[in-house]
Design a protein around this motif. Structure first.
Motif, PDB file in Angstrom:
ATOM      1  N   THR A 111       5.080   6.763 -11.159  1.00 27.69           N
ATOM      2  CA  THR A 111       4.790   5.755 -10.124  1.00 27.69           C
ATOM      3  C   THR A 111       5.924   4.742 -10.107  1.00 27.69           C
ATOM      4  N   GLN A 112       6.414   4.427  -8.927  1.00 24.46           N
ATOM      5  CA  GLN A 112       7.442   3.391  -8.811  1.00 24.46           C
ATOM      6  C   GLN A 112       6.823   2.015  -9.061  1.00 24.46           C
ATOM      7  N   PHE A 113       5.571   1.839  -8.683  1.00 23.92           N
ATOM      8  CA  PHE A 113       4.899   0.554  -8.934  1.00 23.92           C
ATOM      9  C   PHE A 113       4.408   0.507 -10.377  1.00 23.92           C
ATOM     10  N   HIS A 114       3.925  -0.674 -10.771  1.00 26.37           N
ATOM     11  CA  HIS A 114       3.406  -0.870 -12.126  1.00 26.37           C
ATOM     12  C   HIS A 114       1.882  -0.769 -12.105  1.00 26.37           C
ATOM     13  N   PRO A 115       1.300   0.354 -12.512  1.00 23.72           N
ATOM     14  CA  PRO A 115      -0.166   0.438 -12.503  1.00 23.72           C
ATOM     15  C   PRO A 115      -0.801  -0.550 -13.474  1.00 23.72           C
ATOM     16  N   GLU A 116      -0.065  -0.885 -14.544  1.00 25.36           N
ATOM     17  CA  GLU A 116      -0.619  -1.810 -15.552  1.00 25.36           C
ATOM     18  C   GLU A 116      -0.584  -3.255 -15.077  1.00 25.36           C
TER      19      GLU A 116
ATOM     20  N   TYR B 258      -0.386  -2.085  -4.525  1.00 23.93           N
ATOM     21  CA  TYR B 258       0.183  -1.943  -5.872  1.00 23.93           C
ATOM     22  C   TYR B 258       1.410  -2.831  -6.009  1.00 23.93           C
ATOM     23  N   TYR B 259       1.669  -3.243  -7.257  1.00 22.36           N
ATOM     24  CA  TYR B 259       2.760  -4.194  -7.498  1.00 22.36           C
ATOM     25  C   TYR B 259       4.090  -3.475  -7.783  1.00 22.36           C
ATOM     26  N   PHE B 260       5.033  -3.727  -6.896  1.00 22.82           N
ATOM     27  CA  PHE B 260       6.369  -3.140  -7.011  1.00 22.82           C
ATOM     28  C   PHE B 260       7.370  -4.226  -7.413  1.00 22.82           C
ATOM     29  N   VAL B 261       8.300  -3.873  -8.279  1.00 17.81           N
ATOM     30  CA  VAL B 261       9.462  -4.746  -8.501  1.00 17.81           C
ATOM     31  C   VAL B 261      10.656  -3.855  -8.832  1.00 17.81           C
ATOM     32  N   HIS B 262      11.540  -3.712  -7.852  1.00 20.93           N
ATOM     33  CA  HIS B 262      12.680  -2.791  -8.023  1.00 20.93           C
ATOM     34  C   HIS B 262      13.730  -3.015  -6.936  1.00 20.93           C
ATOM     35  N   SER B 263      14.963  -2.650  -7.271  1.00 26.09           N
ATOM     36  CA  SER B 263      16.038  -2.672  -6.276  1.00 26.09           C
ATOM     37  C   SER B 263      16.506  -1.256  -5.950  1.00 26.09           C
ATOM     38  N   TYR B 264      16.100  -0.307  -6.800  1.00 25.17           N
ATOM     39  CA  TYR B 264      16.481   1.093  -6.628  1.00 25.17           C
ATOM     40  C   TYR B 264      15.217   1.938  -6.476  1.00 25.17           C
ATOM     41  N   ALA B 265      15.348   3.100  -5.871  1.00 27.25           N
ATOM     42  CA  ALA B 265      14.179   3.957  -5.690  1.00 27.25           C
ATOM     43  C   ALA B 265      14.611   5.416  -5.765  1.00 27.25           C
TER      44      ALA B 265
ATOM     45  N   SER C 166       4.305   7.846  -0.521  1.00 34.42           N
ATOM     46  CA  SER C 166       5.527   7.082  -0.293  1.00 34.42           C
ATOM     47  C   SER C 166       5.168   5.649   0.074  1.00 34.42           C
ATOM     48  N   SER C 167       6.166   4.796  -0.027  1.00 37.03           N
ATOM     49  CA  SER C 167       6.015   3.435   0.457  1.00 37.03           C
ATOM     50  C   SER C 167       7.302   3.146   1.203  1.00 37.03           C
ATOM     51  N   SER C 168       7.420   1.993   1.811  1.00 33.79           N
ATOM     52  CA  SER C 168       8.675   1.728   2.500  1.00 33.79           C
ATOM     53  C   SER C 168       9.065   0.270   2.349  1.00 33.79           C
ATOM     54  N   TYR C 169      10.352   0.058   2.440  1.00 35.83           N
ATOM     55  CA  TYR C 169      10.887  -1.299   2.349  1.00 35.83           C
ATOM     56  C   TYR C 169      12.018  -1.412   3.348  1.00 35.83           C
ATOM     57  N   SER C 170      11.984  -2.471   4.099  1.00 43.70           N
ATOM     58  CA  SER C 170      13.011  -2.685   5.118  1.00 43.70           C
ATOM     59  C   SER C 170      13.142  -1.454   6.019  1.00 43.70           C
ATOM     60  N   GLY C 171      12.015  -0.814   6.300  1.00 42.31           N
ATOM     61  CA  GLY C 171      11.990   0.310   7.233  1.00 42.31           C
ATOM     62  C   GLY C 171      12.385   1.649   6.637  1.00 42.31           C
ATOM     63  N   GLU C 172      12.726   1.665   5.335  1.00 42.46           N
ATOM     64  CA  GLU C 172      13.152   2.914   4.703  1.00 42.46           C
ATOM     65  C   GLU C 172      12.061   3.418   3.757  1.00 42.46           C
ATOM     66  N   ALA C 173      11.675   4.695   3.919  1.00 44.15           N
ATOM     67  CA  ALA C 173      10.641   5.258   3.043  1.00 44.15           C
ATOM     68  C   ALA C 173      11.256   5.674   1.715  1.00 44.15           C
ATOM     69  N   PHE C 174      10.507   5.467   0.631  1.00 49.30           N
ATOM     70  CA  PHE C 174      10.946   5.929  -0.681  1.00 49.30           C
ATOM     71  C   PHE C 174       9.737   6.485  -1.430  1.00 49.30           C
ATOM     72  N   ALA C 175      10.004   7.196  -2.512  1.00 53.83           N
ATOM     73  CA  ALA C 175       8.922   7.821  -3.272  1.00 53.83           C
ATOM     74  C   ALA C 175       8.198   6.779  -4.119  1.00 53.83           C
ATOM     75  N   ALA C 176       6.902   6.602  -3.857  1.00 55.54           N
ATOM     76  CA  ALA C 176       6.102   5.637  -4.619  1.00 55.54           C
ATOM     77  C   ALA C 176       5.352   6.331  -5.748  1.00 55.54           C
ATOM     78  N   VAL C 177       4.928   7.577  -5.486  1.00 59.53           N
ATOM     79  CA  VAL C 177       4.242   8.371  -6.510  1.00 59.53           C
ATOM     80  C   VAL C 177       4.821   9.783  -6.460  1.00 59.53           C
TER      81      VAL C 177
ATOM     82  N   SER D 175       0.850  -1.184   0.000  1.00 64.29           N
ATOM     83  CA  SER D 175       0.000   0.000   0.000  1.00 64.29           C
ATOM     84  C   SER D 175       0.889   1.238   0.000  1.00 64.29           C
ATOM     85  N   ILE D 176       0.294   2.395  -0.224  1.00 60.14           N
ATOM     86  CA  ILE D 176       1.061   3.642  -0.275  1.00 60.14           C
ATOM     87  C   ILE D 176       0.467   4.649   0.704  1.00 60.14           C
ATOM     88  N   ASP D 177       1.313   5.551   1.180  1.00 63.57           N
ATOM     89  CA  ASP D 177       0.860   6.603   2.086  1.00 63.57           C
ATOM     90  C   ASP D 177       0.881   7.933   1.374  1.00 63.57           C
ATOM     91  N   LYS D 178      -0.257   8.577   1.375  1.00 62.91           N
ATOM     92  CA  LYS D 178      -0.321   9.895   0.741  1.00 62.91           C
ATOM     93  C   LYS D 178       0.297  10.935   1.672  1.00 62.91           C
TER      94      LYS D 178
END
Lengths: 218, 254
Positions: free
Chosen positions: A192-197, A153-160, A172-183, A130-133
């Motif tokens: 969008t960092q995730f794949h809307p399609e 939303y579906y994410f697949v990435h190693s970089y942000a 934003s979203s977060s991975y391993s406790g670190e927030a990154f820009a999702a939208v 999920s994402i946080d506005k």
């Protein structure tokens, strides 16, 4: 909406077929595959997909002579949506396997996500989140509606991407406790960092939001 | 908190969705596109298509099925079975697949994994290991849809695949496939402890408790299920609700 000419940048680095399928599902009939400057001119908006490595993708854009035409399209007020690596390319630069300049349309840098020590969070980050506005979404133009925030939303990435200006982060979203820009959003530039399609109905809704914004400005 | 992915695994022979037991004795279930669409509507997180006899005949028949599925199913799709060349991968990705799963050709030529990763990116390349228990605490890698032994040890082979740069690992237990008797608990426990890339386990899920049990006790990233959905023991929704009610983190579909 069916008359909207949506340009998909076709530079050999993206899952073009899935994006065409999603647009078709939303009623877009006129998809333009953009291989060169000429095709950009006829488009009402652009989608910049992208999978793979950052440096390779910029090289491909450059080889197709697309970098300046994309920038010109955006500076002239054209709407662009970057997806996954395509969103990261909107920024100044990335540190993926070296340091590579991006399109520089939004100020900020792309960096590697953190793994967790216990191997609970591996890379790539593959999964539905999920994402946080953000509160400072004062001009998000309804790219993200309230109802979009309860979805995954579906994410697949190693970089942000880490934008220099917090106001460019819409969610934003977060991975391993670190927030990154999702939208991200800056004026007529969306990403969008995730794949809307590839994010089910929730993702199709986001694509639909983008197209509605483009429609309104026609 | 990490969210687990629930993946629908659709084994294909010709034009049909099939299901075997221990990858053999293939029984026709129905039209793969219809099942894919049904699971999508029920909230599946991802789909895996495996052309179960492709390695035997040296080709992958899934292009048409994948092309049709991905025009109406908007979640990630992985395709495996009989992938031998970079061109095979290119065709499948252009048909709408997001990832390909490689087993047999990678055993014959391990550098094929690296070439594939360098050409299409790690996010598109899933290393597929078909594992069969041969003695206590020892599993062997099988190829050609579980028909051929290789002499390779699963743990050692897994490390080779990681070293070649794969983005994900799919591990299928031949012994448990289609049996609905539960996962190969020892295999999953062993593999999940040493695997450094996202791990998908497959083979044996027959009841909702099989999933809960394996998820509670192991560090997994994704579970692929077939029979439990194909034979209507559970729906995607009922499985997910059960797991979520038992504190497993999964994507909720509104």
């Amino acid at each position: 909406m069916k008359d909207l000419k949506v340009g998909i940048i076709d530079y050999g680095c993206g899952n073009i077929k899935s994006i065409i399928g999603a647009l078709k599902h939303l009623g877009i009939i006129k998809t333009v595959l953009v291989n060169s400057e000429n095709e950009i001119e006829v488009c009402d908006c652009l989608i910049l997909p992208g999978v793979g490595a950052y440096g390779h993708a910029m090289k491909r854009l450059n080889a197709n002579n697309l970098i300046m035409p994309i920038k010109k399209f955006v500076y002239d007020g054209g709407f662009i949506l970057g997806i996954c690596l395509g969103m990261q390319l909107l920024f100044d630069r990335s540190h993926e396997m070296g340091t590579f300049d991006g399109l520089g349309l939004i100020s900020g840098t792309v960096k590697k996500l953190k793994k967790s020590d216990n191997n609970n969070f591996k890379l790539p980050n593959i999964g539905w989140y999920s994402i946080d506005k953000k509160k400072n979404d004062y001009q998000s133009n309804n790219f993200l509606m309230k109802k979009d925030l309860i979805n995954f939303y579906y994410f697949v990435h190693s970089y942000a991407a880490f934008p220099n200006e917090p106001k460019n982060i819409i969610a934003s979203s977060s991975y391993s406790g670190e927030a990154f820009a999702a939208v991200v959003k800056k004026n007529n530039i969306y990403g969008t960092q995730f794949h809307p399609e590839k994010s089910g109905q929730a993702g199709l809704n986001i694509l639909h939001n983008f197209l509605k914004i483009v429609m309104k400005k026609q | 908190m990490k969210n687990i992915r629930l993946i629908g695994r659709l084994d294909i022979k010709g034009e049909n969705l099939i299901k075997g037991i221990q990858l053999e004795g293939l029984r026709i279930i129905g039209n793969p596109n219809e099942y894919a669409k049904l699971y999508y509507q029920q909230g599946i997180d991802e789909l895996i298509y495996i052309d179960s006899v492709a390695s035997l005949y040296g080709r992958n028949n899934l292009v048409d099925i994948v092309s049709k599925t991905t025009s109406e199913v908007f979640v990630p799709v992985t395709v495996g079975g009989g992938i031998r060349t970079l061109n095979d991968i290119d065709i499948l990705l252009k048909s709408g697949a997001d990832k390909v799963a490689i087993n047999t050709e990678g055993v014959k030529n391990p550098n094929f994994f690296r070439e594939a990763v360098e050409t299409f990116g790690a996010q598109s390349i899933v290393g597929s290991i078909v594992a069969k228990k041969i003695s206590s605490n020892n599993w062997e890698v099988y190829t050609d849809g579980g028909r051929e032994k290789t002499g390779l040890n699963v743990e050692n082979w897994l490390k080779v695949l990681e070293d070649k740069g794969i983005g994900e690992l799919l591990i299928t237990s031949v012994d448990r496939d289609g049996t609905k008797s539960g996962f190969d608990y020892e295999l999953v426990s062993k593999v999940s402890k040493i695997c450094n890339v996202p791990l998908i386990i497959s083979g044996g899920a027959g009841e909702k408790n099989h999933l809960l049990e394996i998820l509670k006790n192991n560090n997994l990233d994704a579970i692929a299920v077939g029979s439990i959905l194909h034979f209507k023991n559970q729906t995607v929704k009922s499985l997910k609700s059960f797991l979520i009610n038992n504190d497993i983190k999964l994507r909720l579909v509104q």
